[in-house]
Enzyme design. Sequence first.
Site, PDB file in Angstrom:
ATOM      1  N   LYS A 152      77.205  22.373   9.606  1.00 20.51           N
ATOM      2  CA  LYS A 152      78.081  24.024   9.909  1.00 20.51           C
ATOM      3  C   LYS A 152      79.223  24.705   9.340  1.00 20.51           C
ATOM      4  O   LYS A 152      79.396  24.197   8.444  1.00 20.51           O
ATOM      5  CB  LYS A 152      78.734  24.234  11.712  1.00 20.51           C
ATOM      6  CG  LYS A 152      77.956  23.395  12.343  1.00 20.51           C
ATOM      7  CD  LYS A 152      78.269  23.142  14.225  1.00 20.51           C
ATOM      8  CE  LYS A 152      76.837  22.824  15.245  1.00 20.51           C
ATOM      9  NZ  LYS A 152      78.139  23.716  16.137  1.00 20.51           N
TER      10      LYS A 152
ATOM     11  N   TYR B  80      69.486  28.886  18.893  1.00 22.02           N
ATOM     12  CA  TYR B  80      70.035  28.905  20.498  1.00 22.02           C
ATOM     13  C   TYR B  80      70.173  29.742  21.038  1.00 22.02           C
ATOM     14  O   TYR B  80      70.506  29.862  22.298  1.00 22.02           O
ATOM     15  CB  TYR B  80      71.867  28.827  20.222  1.00 22.02           C
ATOM     16  CG  TYR B  80      72.695  28.125  18.614  1.00 22.02           C
ATOM     17  CD1 TYR B  80      72.166  26.653  19.080  1.00 22.02           C
ATOM     18  CD2 TYR B  80      73.243  28.490  17.971  1.00 22.02           C
ATOM     19  CE1 TYR B  80      73.337  25.522  18.816  1.00 22.02           C
ATOM     20  CE2 TYR B  80      73.918  27.132  17.213  1.00 22.02           C
ATOM     21  CZ  TYR B  80      73.565  26.034  17.528  1.00 22.02           C
ATOM     22  OH  TYR B  80      74.576  24.797  17.362  1.00 22.02           O
TER      23      TYR B  80
ATOM     24  N   ASN C  26      82.475  22.674  15.515  1.00 17.38           N
ATOM     25  CA  ASN C  26      82.767  20.886  15.723  1.00 17.38           C
ATOM     26  C   ASN C  26      81.859  20.245  14.476  1.00 17.38           C
ATOM     27  O   ASN C  26      80.924  19.630  14.531  1.00 17.38           O
ATOM     28  CB  ASN C  26      81.431  19.957  16.774  1.00 17.38           C
ATOM     29  CG  ASN C  26      80.204  20.617  16.749  1.00 17.38           C
ATOM     30  OD1 ASN C  26      79.799  21.839  16.118  1.00 17.38           O
ATOM     31  ND2 ASN C  26      79.841  20.316  18.381  1.00 17.38           N
TER      32      ASN C  26
ATOM     33  N   HIS D  23      75.118  19.838  13.898  1.00 15.00           N
ATOM     34  CA  HIS D  23      74.585  19.835  15.081  1.00 15.00           C
ATOM     35  C   HIS D  23      72.945  19.090  14.956  1.00 15.00           C
ATOM     36  O   HIS D  23      73.018  18.412  13.874  1.00 15.00           O
ATOM     37  CB  HIS D  23      74.226  21.232  15.191  1.00 15.00           C
ATOM     38  CG  HIS D  23      72.845  21.437  16.050  1.00 15.00           C
ATOM     39  ND1 HIS D  23      72.419  21.723  17.746  1.00 15.00           N
ATOM     40  CD2 HIS D  23      71.404  21.007  15.918  1.00 15.00           C
ATOM     41  CE1 HIS D  23      71.696  21.677  18.305  1.00 15.00           C
ATOM     42  NE2 HIS D  23      70.412  21.477  16.855  1.00 15.00           N
TER      43      HIS D  23
ATOM     44  N   GLU E  42      63.406  23.080  16.387  1.00 12.90           N
ATOM     45  CA  GLU E  42      63.993  24.011  15.633  1.00 12.90           C
ATOM     46  C   GLU E  42      64.138  23.261  13.819  1.00 12.90           C
ATOM     47  O   GLU E  42      64.141  24.210  13.016  1.00 12.90           O
ATOM     48  CB  GLU E  42      65.159  22.844  16.138  1.00 12.90           C
ATOM     49  CG  GLU E  42      66.139  22.920  17.212  1.00 12.90           C
ATOM     50  CD  GLU E  42      67.252  21.882  17.322  1.00 12.90           C
ATOM     51  OE1 GLU E  42      67.813  20.962  16.641  1.00 12.90           O
ATOM     52  OE2 GLU E  42      68.008  22.049  18.264  1.00 12.90           O
TER      53      GLU E  42
END
Length: 138
Positions: free
Chosen positions: A10, A50, A113, A116, A127
Amino acid sequence: MIERTLVIIKPDAVKKNIVGEIISRFEKGGLRIAALKRIHLTKEQAKGFYIVHKDKPFYESLTNFMSEGPVVVMVLEGKNAISEVRKIMGATNPSEAEKGTIRRDFGESIERNAVHGSDSSESAAYEIAYFFSFLEIF
Ligand code: CMP
């Protein structure tokens, strides 16, 4: 079972220049890179990725964050790749993640975080196809 899963490093982690460190943890964990690229998502592309979270309260903020800077997307392959990657990443919330996991070591918050990973074979299929064509995965 040999599986493939989609991982995103990310924007928070790319900005910190720890792409190599994160990839190394996956490789040491037995995963193999089957495809990889560095891209900067538009807000619309982040929203499409998402889409399963479209009704969640964090959807707007998450998709703003995911489009704020470049990301590294990759397909990782290996035995039970989906669950192995999730183990190496740790819990979604870095404060709940086990010691030695990527999110515990590098995550700043539940949103920022660091990584993913696909949560099921169905989401992995969606994905992977979202970012890579059949000819780019080998
Ligand atoms: P990720 O694995 O990328 O999948 C969806 C993301 O939504 C998740 O990691 C978090 O970064 C983000 N997120 C933000 N708030 C929450 C929340 N309350 N619960 C779950 N995920 C959240």
